[in-house]
Design an enzyme around this catalytic site. Structure first.
Site, PDB file in Angstrom:
ATOM      1  CG  PHE A 134      -1.866  -1.156   1.224  1.00 53.37           C
ATOM      2  CD1 PHE A 134      -3.020  -1.135   0.464  1.00 53.37           C
ATOM      3  CD2 PHE A 134      -1.590  -2.273   1.980  1.00 53.37           C
ATOM      4  CE1 PHE A 134      -3.876  -2.212   0.465  1.00 53.37           C
ATOM      5  CE2 PHE A 134      -2.452  -3.354   1.982  1.00 53.37           C
ATOM      6  CZ  PHE A 134      -3.597  -3.327   1.225  1.00 53.37           C
ATOM      7  N   GLY A 135       2.130   1.094   0.118  1.00 54.22           N
ATOM      8  CA  GLY A 135       2.990   2.272   0.125  1.00 54.22           C
ATOM      9  C   GLY A 135       4.091   2.158   1.161  1.00 54.22           C
ATOM     10  CG  ASP A 139      -1.357  -8.846   1.805  1.00 50.84           C
ATOM     11  OD1 ASP A 139      -0.920  -9.998   1.595  1.00 50.84           O
ATOM     12  OD2 ASP A 139      -0.699  -7.817   1.553  1.00 50.84           O
TER      13      ASP A 139
END
Ligand SMILES: *[C@@H]1O[C@H](CO)[C@@H](O)[C@H](O)[C@H]1NC(C)=O
Ligand SMILES: *[C@@H]1O[C@H](CO)[C@@H](O)[C@H](O)[C@H]1NC(C)=O
Ligand SMILES: *[C@@H]1O[C@H](CO)[C@@H](O)[C@H](O)[C@H]1NC(C)=O
Ligand SMILES: *[C@@H]1O[C@H](CO)[C@@H](O)[C@H](O)[C@H]1NC(C)=O
Ligand SMILES: *[C@@H]1O[C@H](CO)[C@@H](O)[C@H](O)[C@H]1NC(C)=O
Length: 624
Positions: free
Chosen positions: A337-338, A451
């Site tokens: 996600f970053g 996840d």
């Protein structure tokens, strides 16, 4: 017990789509035959035991008119435990004929110590060890006819309802079988369900719900069959294969509720099926479909704003200062996600600052705040707290509590490998299960993580686990179709049904959790093929775990850095068993996370729980 079965023959002797079996025949239409590749130690001993147990079965079937029979012959090195089951609508003579055919043909498996053969009318199987609860699922098989029912008859809708009802009623009926005839415009649907008599009502229900999810794919075709040779059978057809006077009134076994009276209507009112009924059934169907379809994380605004506390907004300049302008030095890691940075706020408090990958989608703008509000209201000691957020231009930033000890993978395979003892590992296994159970079942809305992996489980100072990155999948840039959400998962941890078909449910998290548990026990990465001198280790984690567990050598899985005097072998076995329950091929068979918590906390050794074989999913594991 060895479950390595291989299909010897799956040939179809004549075009079965044109065959339905008439009332009053032994229904020798062949469905499947599987024979173990594992040979008996002494073939003549196997054959003797097989003959003796088959003779005992035959006498129960032919002499005592039994529809279900079990027999064993256990002398010598190769014991045989055999069961036979024929459909309850068959006559005694037809059952005996079906038995004779099955017994003759199953002998084609000349060396295998385990086999089963399934006809429409009956199933014969033998194993080399006792039938434990029979919850072992060898394999499921589905056979769909290739003719589609006339759309105007509502065959698909009515058929689905009948099969759902059978699934509910059959486990409650003594003998575990039910046959129904349901009128549809221009004809009828003949449906039948049956479980092995050795099952518990729960395992029967579980088994049938698997078959239901398979057979419903056949609708609206005019016939379908779904079998699990170790446990249950479901069949429907527009052509009769049992007599009208052999049907069961299953309405007695269906829960009386708003749907109860309607079900009766379906049974008796087929000919009258007016537009209203069709409308009701259609809405039921769509309701069912929706309840079956992947759950989405509902939006926060549907909850009523008053229930949720507003999220704290941070100033961009403060976060920039706290992370030294998002410097590389402060970077803790980079996730799906970053990037995540360590930040120290003015008050001295450490935080983790996650800069989300920026997307061009306006969806993010619309949903960012409601999603973040939702996530920031999740409070559980095993879930990382989201403290607040920040938006500036295209930039979206999340601020989390800071975890001093970094992520679990560092302790298992990274720099700190070998530093966790068994007790600490057990606590991490239990805490992670609690966190997930909360997300799935206890929070206002069910949140599916998608996840779960050891890199997403953070450890606090006391080495208690906290799950990170939940609820973020919707904040990914791009459209939210299966295709893009599929990449939300990480290879090697992803449940097969999610990776292959995008089918998402809580049970996908259960699967990933099971993989993480195996990693915690073994200290091995799920995706690595471990090449050690011993050839069995030249295999990836899930397959190796299954093989060792099945052969009773599960302790070989345990991380070599653990002191064998410091753990209880029975406890280790229980935890491996639970991990394998979680990674079963069928999502329906996997436990809910709250059940995992109960299983972990109880002292029972789960004698009654036997994991079925996972899908070995190699192409997925050649990943970097
Ligand atoms: C078992 O039964 C089959 C068929 O009846 C027969 O051909 C075979 O010789 C028998 N084998 C033994 C070891 O009794
Ligand atoms: C059937 O039962 C009778 C009496 O119970 C017995 O004498 C006979 O041998 C049995 N037949 C078979 C095939 O087992
Ligand atoms: C068993 O072998 C016989 C003879 O080769 C064959 O006709 C029959 O189809 C086989 N049965 C199965 C179930 O494979
Ligand atoms: C069903 O499938 C068989 C074999 O594939 C084919 O010969 C037959 O025509 C099909 N029937 C229909 C109605 O499609
Ligand atoms: C059921 O119906 C069949 C004819 O379809 C008849 O032969 C049989 O006797 C009936 N059985 C009972 C128990 O009524």
């Amino acid at each position: 017990m060895q479950l390595k079965l291989v299909a010897l023959t799956l040939s179809i002797f004549w075009p079965w789509w044109s065959f339905e079996g008439a009332v009053g025949d032994p229904q020798l239409f062949f469905l499947t035959f599987e024979c173990s590749t594992v040979s008996a130690r002494d073939l003549s001993n196997l054959h003797q035991n097989r003959n003796a147990s088959f003779a005992a079965l035959r006498s129960q079937v032919s002499n005592q008119s039994k529809h279900f029979a079990a027999a064993q012959s256990t002398s010598g090195s190769d014991p045989v435990y055999a069961t036979f089951q024929c459909r309850n609508y068959l006559s005694n003579t037809d059952c005996t004929t079906c038995f004779d055919a099955a017994a003759a043909n199953i002998r084609n498996c000349s060396t295998g110590n385990t086999a089963h053969l399934v006809y429409d009318g009956c199933i014969l199987r033998y194993l080399n060890s006792v039938f434990l609860d029979n919850s072992i699922i060898f394999s499921s098989h589905t056979f769909c006819g290739n003719q589609t029912a006339d759309e105007s008859t509502a065959f698909g809708t009515v058929g689905l309802q009948v099969l759902m009802d059978l699934q509910i009623a059959t486990p409650k009926i003594s003998g575990y079988f039910a046959a129904t005839k349901t009128h549809v415009a221009g004809g009828a649907i003949y449906a039948f369900a049956q479980c092995a008599e050795t099952l518990t009502p729960d395992t029967c229900l579980n088994c049938l719900s698997n078959q239901l999810s398979n057979i419903q794919g056949c609708l609206p075709n005019t016939n379908g069959r779904a079998i699990d040779p170790s446990g249950c059978f479901m069949r429907y057809s527009e052509t009769p294969y049992f007599a009208d006077n052999q049907t069961t009134d299953i309405s007695l076994f269906l829960k009386q509720g708003p749907g109860g009276s309607m079900r009766k209507w379906v049974t008796i009112g087929g000919g009258l099926a007016g537009a209203l009924l069709v409308v009701i059934l259609l809405s039921l169907f769509f309701w069912y479909r929706r309840s079956q379809s992947p759950k989405r994380v509902p939006r926060a605004y549907t909850l009523g704003a008053t229930e949720l506390k507003a999220v704290t907004k941070y100033k961009y300049s403060d976060l920039k200062a706290a992370t030294k302008n998002f410097s590389e030095k402060n970077k803790l890691g980079e996730g799906g996600f970053g990037a995540v940075y360590k930040g120290t706020m003015k008050n001295g408090k450490d935080v983790a600052v996650k800069k989300l990958l920026s997307g061009k989608s306006s969806k993010i703008d619309d949903e960012f705040e409601s999603e973040v509000t939702l996530i920031s209201n999740v409070h559980h000691k095993n879930l990382v707290r989201l403290l607040g957020c920040c938006s500036k231009g295209q930039e979206r930033i999340l601020v989390y509590e800071y975890m001093a000890n970094n992520s679990l993978d560092k302790f298992l395979f990274g720099k700190r490998k070998g530093s966790l003892n068994w007790r600490q590992r057990y606590d991490i296994i239990l805490g992670t299960a609690r966190g997930l159970a909360y997300l799935h079942e206890e929070f206002h809305v069910s949140v599916i993580h998608r996840d779960i992996k050891s890199g997403n489980i953070l450890l606090d100072e006391e080495l208690q686990p906290k799950i990170a990155d939940f609820g973020l999948a919707k904040l990914l840039p791009g459209d939210q179709s299966h295709l893009s959400t599929r990449f939300a998962g990480t290879l090697g941890y992803t449940a097969p049904e999610y990776a292959l078909h995008g089918q998402l449910s809580e049970k996908a998290d259960t699967y990933s959790y099971g993989i993480v548990v195996l990693e915690i026990i073994s200290g091995r990465k799920s995706t690595n093929v471990n090449v050690v001198d011993d050839d069995i280790e030249d295999d990836y984690l899930l397959r190796q775990s299954w093989t060792l567990y099945e052969s009773g050598k599960h302790l070989e899985l345990v991380d070599k850095t653990l002191n064998p005097n410091k753990y209880d072998p029975e406890e280790v076995k229980k935890v491996i068993g639970i991990a394998l329950l979680c990674t079963q091929a069928s999502p329906a068979m996997r436990p809910a996370m709250s059940e995992v918590v109960v299983q972990l906390s109880s002292n029972d050794l789960l004698e009654h729980m036997r994991p079925s074989m996972p899908i070995f999913f190699e192409s997925n594991l050649r990943a970097p």
